[in-house]
Design a protein around this motif. Structure first.
Motif, mmCIF file in Angstrom:
data_model
loop_
_atom_site.group_PDB
_atom_site.id
_atom_site.type_symbol
_atom_site.label_atom_id
_atom_site.label_comp_id
_atom_site.label_asym_id
_atom_site.label_seq_id
_atom_site.Cartn_x
_atom_site.Cartn_y
_atom_site.Cartn_z
ATOM 1 N N ARG A 269 0.818 -1.208 0.000
ATOM 2 C CA ARG A 269 0.000 0.000 0.000
ATOM 3 C C ARG A 269 0.859 1.268 0.000
ATOM 4 N NH1 ARG A 269 -3.344 -3.710 2.530
ATOM 5 N NH2 ARG A 269 -5.578 -3.407 2.143
ATOM 6 N N GLY A 270 2.167 1.118 -0.018
ATOM 7 C CA GLY A 270 3.038 2.274 0.052
ATOM 8 C C GLY A 270 3.002 3.110 -1.210
ATOM 9 N N TYR A 271 3.410 4.375 -1.058
ATOM 10 C CA TYR A 271 3.414 5.277 -2.203
ATOM 11 C C TYR A 271 4.689 5.157 -3.024
ATOM 12 C CZ TYR A 271 6.359 8.255 0.797
ATOM 13 O OH TYR A 271 7.360 8.739 1.611
ATOM 14 N N GLN A 272 5.720 4.441 -2.511
ATOM 15 C CA GLN A 272 6.979 4.391 -3.236
ATOM 16 C C GLN A 272 6.913 3.528 -4.491
ATOM 17 O OE1 GLN A 272 10.102 3.952 0.214
ATOM 18 N NE2 GLN A 272 11.073 4.808 -1.610
ATOM 19 N N ALA A 273 6.139 2.449 -4.453
ATOM 20 C CA ALA A 273 6.100 1.540 -5.597
ATOM 21 C C ALA A 273 5.179 2.095 -6.675
ATOM 22 C CB ALA A 273 5.618 0.166 -5.159
ATOM 23 N N PRO A 274 5.702 2.362 -7.895
ATOM 24 C CA PRO A 274 4.826 2.809 -8.984
ATOM 25 C C PRO A 274 3.855 1.707 -9.379
ATOM 26 C CG PRO A 274 7.157 3.086 -9.549
ATOM 27 C CD PRO A 274 7.105 2.267 -8.304
ATOM 28 N N MET A 275 2.817 2.081 -10.088
ATOM 29 C CA MET A 275 1.820 1.117 -10.518
ATOM 30 C C MET A 275 2.447 -0.002 -11.342
ATOM 31 S SD MET A 275 -1.736 1.799 -12.596
ATOM 32 C CE MET A 275 -0.920 2.202 -14.130
ATOM 33 N N GLY A 355 0.060 9.711 -16.844
ATOM 34 C CA GLY A 355 -0.651 10.085 -15.624
ATOM 35 C C GLY A 355 -0.911 8.937 -14.688
ATOM 36 N N ASP A 356 0.041 8.006 -14.558
ATOM 37 C CA ASP A 356 -0.124 6.868 -13.644
ATOM 38 C C ASP A 356 -1.378 6.050 -13.942
ATOM 39 O OD1 ASP A 356 2.085 6.572 -12.129
ATOM 40 O OD2 ASP A 356 1.315 7.530 -10.332
ATOM 41 N N LYS A 528 8.369 15.400 -6.684
ATOM 42 C CA LYS A 528 8.766 14.119 -7.259
ATOM 43 C C LYS A 528 7.674 13.060 -7.091
ATOM 44 C CE LYS A 528 12.978 15.359 -8.495
ATOM 45 N NZ LYS A 528 12.963 16.810 -8.251
ATOM 46 N N ASN A 529 6.800 13.254 -6.115
ATOM 47 C CA ASN A 529 5.720 12.287 -5.904
ATOM 48 C C ASN A 529 4.390 12.729 -6.507
ATOM 49 O OD1 ASN A 529 6.313 9.794 -4.126
ATOM 50 N ND2 ASN A 529 7.555 11.432 -3.223
ATOM 51 N N MET A 530 4.340 13.936 -7.044
ATOM 52 C CA MET A 530 3.093 14.467 -7.619
ATOM 53 C C MET A 530 3.392 14.956 -9.032
ATOM 54 S SD MET A 530 0.711 14.154 -5.218
ATOM 55 C CE MET A 530 -0.541 15.378 -5.553
ATOM 56 N N LEU A 531 3.700 14.011 -9.929
ATOM 57 C CA LEU A 531 4.135 14.379 -11.268
ATOM 58 C C LEU A 531 2.995 14.802 -12.183
ATOM 59 C CD1 LEU A 531 6.885 11.735 -12.144
ATOM 60 C CD2 LEU A 531 7.138 14.024 -11.179
ATOM 61 N N ASP A 532 1.761 14.496 -11.822
ATOM 62 C CA ASP A 532 0.650 14.724 -12.743
ATOM 63 C C ASP A 532 -0.406 15.617 -12.117
ATOM 64 O OD1 ASP A 532 1.656 12.911 -14.772
ATOM 65 O OD2 ASP A 532 1.129 11.312 -13.378
ATOM 66 N N ASN A 556 -2.089 8.240 -4.859
ATOM 67 C CA ASN A 556 -2.545 8.558 -6.214
ATOM 68 C C ASN A 556 -1.474 9.237 -7.053
ATOM 69 O OD1 ASN A 556 -5.125 7.487 -5.994
ATOM 70 N ND2 ASN A 556 -6.085 9.433 -5.445
ATOM 71 N N HIS A 557 -0.637 10.042 -6.421
ATOM 72 C CA HIS A 557 0.457 10.735 -7.114
ATOM 73 C C HIS A 557 -0.023 11.761 -8.141
ATOM 74 C CE1 HIS A 557 3.641 8.330 -5.323
ATOM 75 N NE2 HIS A 557 3.002 7.229 -5.664
#
Length: 908
Positions: A269-275, A355-356, A528-532, A556-557
């Protein structure tokens, strides 16, 4: 609760002379009036200084440690009923605190005792007992003052709504002390002895002020309100499952933002791993002899460094935000990992859109290759996308002119450069750098797979995104380090200054690991965590969620200024940086502030990692600082639901002073004044602020210049304007834009047509002089509360003095007296802070002693109160009969018997 942001504007992009900033998407939508009746009563401005009302203090002075043991809620009254001839008192149940609650109040800091007591009265009794036990037995005595503050200054709805209160307190307070050990620029400073007297906590920082490195102790109130307080604006405070955005207990995937943002939580559930890391095992990328063929170098855009070459920080996989699109570049041997270990990273990446999000179905894909790589064809076939792919070789690519590139832009949603290509292919891609970057910037995706053979090493070529690669053979390694998106703790590691004291704009493309101070590091982490942004999501046809919770936002990023504000405040408070939230609600923009060196400083991260602005008021976009707007309301949020007006930090401003009186000329306290202005560029009226009057019926507010302002007032003396019909919302137009010039002051006075306390004398004959109700009270505290215009919170304002009313009324007048509707009272005392008197009911009917608060209609009171019987029962005199058959002896007021004159005087 799944809390979503109200989307007012998706893409309000503004051009500002000196700043390239993100706009659009407020934390909440302002309250719009679709229809309003406007009464045009403009005020004449004057120009003077120094007459503004002093702000209400956030907390009471430390010396104010006493509090009343009983509670008089603004929505309730206390009523004692008695017939003096009978003497049986029908007494109310007076609220008081249990011994556990009293013990808990006793160990709270002196400056919080009254507010803790008030909160125990206000919340559900079972929850109050639970909170008292948490305060009496904290997991660590150092946490007790923070626990007391949260009990005192979280709203009733928040305290009652959180699922696991013990977990909430432990996570939100204990982590402050845990992170103190992690961070080098700050230390927790405790003072006094826990549980005794005026003890408390603050933070000590290392920073640069006036060009010199120094230490700085944060004011106590700022620490509690803007580091400890977990409420940002209107979101819930419960644990949230990042996968869903819904409330969830810790065992079911729920997290508080203070625990979620600092590290990778490591449970999927972490935010570090991209989809595109879904189902990827890092072990499957190792031992591929080599695992990566060189690495990326000479980076001009430093966005996400996803995988490192070997065990250092040489980048082997990067994700770049480029314009409104994305570039993925890698030297990792993804095809080999897929073939040897079944690693799904190659397939996931080929399925990735902008956009993830996944690439929409049937999206045309351009494969830039002279040699087809089997693993790519297999992956695309398995994804059902092979039929959408078109191979374009180096010769064709090299021959493209403007017409062909225009067609390319129109047809393809994604372009993929395959690995193991001859050098000619890579040269053609490098030569088309400008055209491919234009392609990407228009919501497109470019993948660069640069795992190449030694003979075709592309070292020296500059690829789209502005990077090169190192020589392959000299840098082969059989290991890679899978990192993902940056963790906040990593960004702050080794940072020794809170802030370097500089006003600056920092590019979103700056390196991850080169941060001069904590404020800049947090800004870099957010970007860096909110690219979109929202539009980049929306362009792909996906539902656009506007989340309010930092946990969900981080997962969500993406987001506009509303999401960036929420995650910004949460990240700063997690990093022990005091953070505020400011909104120009009617102008559709929000941002953050941080506190250092005794001042609030503007802070904004632009959407899509566009950059980070620090200490520049231009982020409000006011014309005075080079923007395109005249801001109306600059609203600063407090965690208990209150708001403060702070336009002076961002613009020239005006001041409006209010003075309200009732029909008798007495001041009207606790009146709520709602203030409206038009939305920027519209004629629609939106509420942007509210305030309440003090005990003298006064209030003052600062507002932006060059705008129209309208008001609506609710008070104990009535509402204004009042059409009496309710067909349209009535507003009074009190300030016209042409008059609202810088530093103008407007004095608004209004006298209501009805009195604040609507009582009249009741004519009666005092017959009873033997039996009394002895009423004694001492009101220690008064808290004026009002419903927030923007949330479910009911914030309170401490006012002195307490204002309590006492009335003695009969049956006929009781309900009218309770609701303050033109009633008659045998005795009346209004606006009291204390009382000690025997009250004699006049005769042998039922009389009601009413203790209420018409003098302070929105105020709760803490008081010590008691009513006792005094004296002997009243014995009505026997009636006498003069036998004259008239009604002279029929005394309906006395309740006497028949005078035997055969009239109807006694009802015989």
């Amino acid at each position: 609760m799944h809390t979503l942001r109200a989307a007012l504007c998706l893409t309000c992009l503004l051009l500002v002379t000196s700043l390239a900033l993100a706009d659009g998407g407020p934390t909440i939508a302002p309250l719009k009036l679709d229809e309003a009746t406007v009464y045009d009563h403009p005020l004449t401005p004057v120009f003077r200084a120094g007459d503004e009302a002093a702000p209400v203090p956030l907390v009471r002075p430390a010396a104010d440690e006493t509090f009343g043991a009983n509670y008089l809620n603004a929505y309730e009254q206390m009523i004692w009923s008695v017939n003096p001839a009978v003497g049986e008192i029908d007494a109310p149940e007076i609220e008081t605190l249990s011994q556990t609650m009293l013990d808990a109040v006793a160990v709270a800091p002196d400056w919080l005792k009254m507010r803790v007591a008030h909160r125990f009265f206000e919340v559900n009794a079972t929850i109050a007992e639970e909170l008292a036990e948490i305060l009496l037995d904290p997991i660590d005595d150092r946490y007790r003052d923070e626990y007391a503050f949260l009990i005192a200054y979280l709203s009733k709805s928040d305290l009652e709504g959180v699922n696991d209160r013990l977990a909430f307190f432990e996570a939100n307070v204990g982590l402050i002390y845990e992170y103190d050990e992690l961070l080098d620029y700050v230390e927790v400073v405790d003072s006094g002895e826990s549980g005794k007297g005026d003890y408390g906590t603050t933070l000590r920082y290392h920073l640069i002020a006036d060009g010199e490195e120094t230490t700085y102790d944060l004011p106590r109130d700022i620490y509690y309100w803007h580091v400890v307080h977990p409420k940002l604006d209107v979101e819930g405070i419960d644990q949230v499952d990042p996968l869903t955005g819904y409330d969830a207990d810790p065992g079911e995937g729920g997290y508080f933002w203070r625990e979620y943002l600092m590290y990778d939580v490591g449970d999927g559930r972490g935010y570090q791993a991209p989809m595109y890391f879904q189902d990827v095992d890092a072990a499957d990328l190792q031992g591929l002899a080599p695992s990566a063929r060189g690495y990326l170098t000479d980076l001009s855009i430093h966005n996400l460094e996803i995988i490192y070459h070997g065990t250092g920080r040489d980048v082997a996989f990067a994700e770049f935000a480029y314009g409104s699109g994305q570039i993925f570049a890698t030297t990792v041997r993804l095809a080999a990992a897929s073939a040897a270990n079944g690693c799904p990273l190659l397939e996931n990446l080929l399925d990735q859109g902008n956009g993830d999000l996944l690439l929409p179905a049937a999206s045309p894909i351009a494969l830039l290759a002279d040699t087809l790589v089997p693993e790519f064809q297999t992956a695309l076939t398995d994804l059902g996308r092979w039929a959408d792919a078109t191979v374009i070789d180096s010769a064709t690519l090299a021959g493209y002119g403007d017409t062909e590139w225009a067609t390319f832009q129109t047809i393809y949603k994604k372009a993929v450069v395959l690995p193991n290509q001859p050098l000619a292919l890579y040269q053609a891609v490098a030569n088309a750098k400008t055209q491919l970057e234009t392609f990407v910037s228009n919501y497109r995706v470019l993948e660069l797979h640069l795992d190449t053979a030694d003979a075709d090493d592309p070292a020296g070529l500059v690829f789209p995104g502005g990077f090169t690669t190192v020589a392959q053979a000299a840098n082969e390694t059989d290991t890679v380090t899978v990192y993902g998106r940056p963790a906040l703790a990593d960004m702050l590691a080794g940072v020794t200054l809170l802030w370097d004291g500089e006003t600056k704009w920092l590019s979103g493309d700056r390196p991850l690991w080169e941060n001069t101070d904590a404020v800049s590091a947090v800004g870099n982490w957010i970007g860096k965590n909110m690219l979109d942004n929202i539009q980049e999501r929306y362009d792909n046809g996906a539902p656009v969620e506007r989340s309010l919770d930092p946990v969900r936002i981080a997962y969500n990023h993406y987001g506009n200024c509303g999401e960036l504000q929420d995650i910004g405040a949460a990240a700063m408070r997690t990093a022990l940086i005091p953070a505020g939230l400011v909104s120009t609600i009617n102008e559709d923009h929000v941002w953050n502030e941080f506190y250092a060196d005794d001042e609030w400083h503007p802070f904004q991260v632009d959407w899509s990692n566009g950059g980070n602005t620090i200490n520049n008021p231009g982020i409000a976009y006011d014309k005075q600082v080079g923007g395109s707007k005249d801001i109306s309301f600059a609203v600063f949020w407090l965690g208990d639901g209150r708001v403060e007006a702070v336009p002076e930090r961002y613009s020239d401003h005006i001041t409006v002073n209010f003075a309200l009186t009732d029909a008798d000329g007495a001041p009207v306290p606790d009146a709520r004044i709602d203030i409206y202005s038009e939305g920027w560029g519209t004629t629609s009226k939106y509420q942007g602020f509210w305030l309440i009057t003090d005990p003298d019926g006064l209030a003052s507010v600062k507002l932006g210049e060059n705008r129209n302002y309208f008001i609506y007032i609710e008070s104990g003396a009535g509402v204004y304007p009042d059409t009496g019909k309710g067909e349209k919302t009535p507003l009074e137009w009190i300030v016209k834009a042409a008059d609202a010039t810088a530093n103008a002051t407007f004095d608004y006075t209004h006298q209501f047509a009805q009195p604040l306390v609507n009582d009249q004398p009741l004519e009666f004959e005092q017959l009873n002089d033997t039996y009394a109700l002895h009423l004694t009270f001492n009101a220690t505290d008064r808290l004026a509360g009002t419903k927030s215009a923007f949330s479910a919170a009911r914030p309170y304002y401490p006012f002195d003095p307490p204002l309590v009313d006492v009335f003695l009324v009969n049956d006929k007048n009781l309900e009218k007296a309770r609701t303050n509707q033109a009633f008659k009272a045998a005795y009346a005392w209004t606006g009291l802070s204390s009382f000690d008197e025997a009250i004699y009911p006049p005769d042998d009917r039922t009389w009601h002693l009413l203790v209420t608060h018409h003098s302070a209609p929105l105020s709760d009171h803490l008081l010590d109160i008691a009513v006792t019987a005094e004296g002997d029962l009243y014995v009505p005199a026997e009636p006498t009969d003069d036998d004259d058959d008239d009604q002279a002896d029929d005394d309906d007021q006395s309740g006497g018997g028949d005078d035997d004159d055969d009239d109807a005087g006694c009802g015989c």
